[in-house]
Scaffold this motif. Structure first.
Motif: not given
Length: 304
Positions: A16, A18-19, A57, A61-62, A65, A291-292
Motif C-alpha cells: 500500500k 502510494e508514493q 486505498f 486515490f483509488h 489510480i 498522495t491523491y
C-alpha cells in the motif's frame, strides 16, 4: 527493466505504498502503463485492478489510480455505466463522451460496454434521456456528419439565417432546425455558419444557444461546438468548475485529467492560464492534497 517495474508495481500495491505507485505512473507513458497491466496479469495470474481494489486505498486515490490503468475505451464504458447508475443520470459524462469521441471510438465503446455489462449502450442511453437532449444525442451517435472540408459561403450564410429565424428571430424555438444542422454539418461548415451568424446578427452562436436552450440540451449543443473548435477551452472550464468554491468535485476532476493527460494536457494548461490567469498545477496543489493530489500532479506534469 519491464520485469523489474512489474515487481515494483506488485510490491507497491501489496505494501500500500502510494508514493511508489505515483512514481511508476510518472515514469511511464500511458501505453506502457496499459502494457504493465497486461504483463502483471501474465506474471501473477491476477487482475491488477482487483488487487488495487483489495488494497483499500482512499476513495479518490483509488478512483484515479484504477482509471489510469484502464484503457481509454474501457474507461469510457465504465464512466457511462457510472453515469447511468441509480436514480437519474449524469448528463455531463454522457455529453463529454458522446461529443468528444470520434465515430470509431464510439463504436468501440459500444462493443466494450456490451462486453463489460451485458447491455446495449444505445438502448441504455435512450432510457436515460428524453426530449431535445435525447434527439441531439441520438443525432450525434448516428454518425451522419458531413465530411465537406470546403464549405460553400452562400449556403452557410443561408443556414445561419435559418438558425436565426428558428431561434432568436422568432418567438419560441424551432429545435429541429438546430438539431439537424448541429448533428450533420461538417466542422468546416459549422464553423463558417457560426462566423456568418456573428457577422449578420452580432451574436456568437454560443450566446444564441444560451438564449434559446436550457439545461442538458444547451450543454450538449455547446459541447458539439467546443469539440470541433476548442476542446481545451471546454475542459479547462470543466476543471475550473470542479475546483472552484468551497468543495471539490473530485469525480469530475479525476475524469477530466485522466481522459486528457495523454491527449492535450500541455495545451490545456495554456488555455487554463489564458482563461483564468492562473496556473493549473498550482490550482490543483492548492485544492487537493496528499498522495491523491500528487497523483493528479504527476499526470498533469507528464507532458511538461
Amino acid at each position: 527493466m519491464i520485469e523489474e517495474t512489474i515487481d515494483q508495481l506488485e510490491a507497491a500495491i501489496r505494501d500500500k505504498n502510494e508514493q511508489n505507485l505515483i512514481n511508476i505512473v510518472q515514469d511511464n507513458s500511458q501505453t506502457k502503463l496499459l502494457q504493465l497491466r497486461e504483463d502483471y496479469k501474465t506474471k501473477f495470474k491476477r487482475d491488477l485492478l482487483e488487487d488495487l481494489k483489495k488494497a483499500d486505498f482512499n476513495e479518490n486515490f483509488h478512483n484515479a489510480i484504477t482509471g489510469i490503468f484502464k484503457n481509454p475505451v474501457e474507461y469510457d464504458a465504465f464512466l457511462l455505466n457510472k453515469a447511468m447508475k441509480g436514480i437519474g443520470s449524469n448528463k455531463n459524462i454522457m455529453t463529454e463522451i458522446i461529443c468528444f469521441r470520434d465515430k470509431e471510438r464510439i463504436n468501440a465503446v459500444k462493443d466494450k460496454y456490451q462486453e463489460m455489462y451485458g447491455k446495449d449502450l444505445l438502448a441504455e442511453l435512450k432510457d436515460e434521456s428524453s426530449g431535445v437532449y435525447q434527439k441531439i444525442m441520438l443525432g450525434v451517435l448516428e454518425g451522419n456528419r458531413n465530411v465537406n472540408a470546403n464549405p460553400d459561403l452562400e449556403q452557410c450564410s443561408k443556414i445561419a439565417e435559418e438558425l436565426y429565424k428558428a431561434g432568436e428571430g422568432k418567438f419560441g424555438t424551432n429545435e429541429e432546425v438546430f438539431i439537424n444542422y448541429f448533428t450533420t454539418l461538417s466542422p468546416e461548415e459549422l464553423l463558417l455558419v457560426c462566423k456568418e451568424y456573428h457577422k449578420k446578427y452580432g451574436r456568437t452562436m454560443v450566446e444564441a444557444l444560451k438564449a434559446e436552450f436550457s439545461g442538458a440540451a444547451k450543454d450538449i449543443l455547446r459541447a458539439i461546438l467546443y469539440s470541433m473548435f476548442s476542446p481545451c477551452e471546454y475542459f479547462a472550464k470543466q476543471i475550473m468548475e470542479s475546483i472552484k468554491g468551497a468543495g471539490t468535485d473530485n469525480d469530475k476532476l479525476i475524469r477530466i485529467i485522466i481522459t486528457r493527460y495523454s491527449i492535450d494536457m500541455k495545451l490545456l494548461k495554456k488555455y487554463f492560464k489564458r482563461m483564468y490567469n492562473k496556473d493549473l498545477l498550482t490550482e490543483i496543489k492548492d485544492d487537493v492534497s496528499g498522495t491523491y493530489g500528487k497523483l493528479l500532479e504527476a499526470l498533469i506534469n507528464k507532458q511538461n
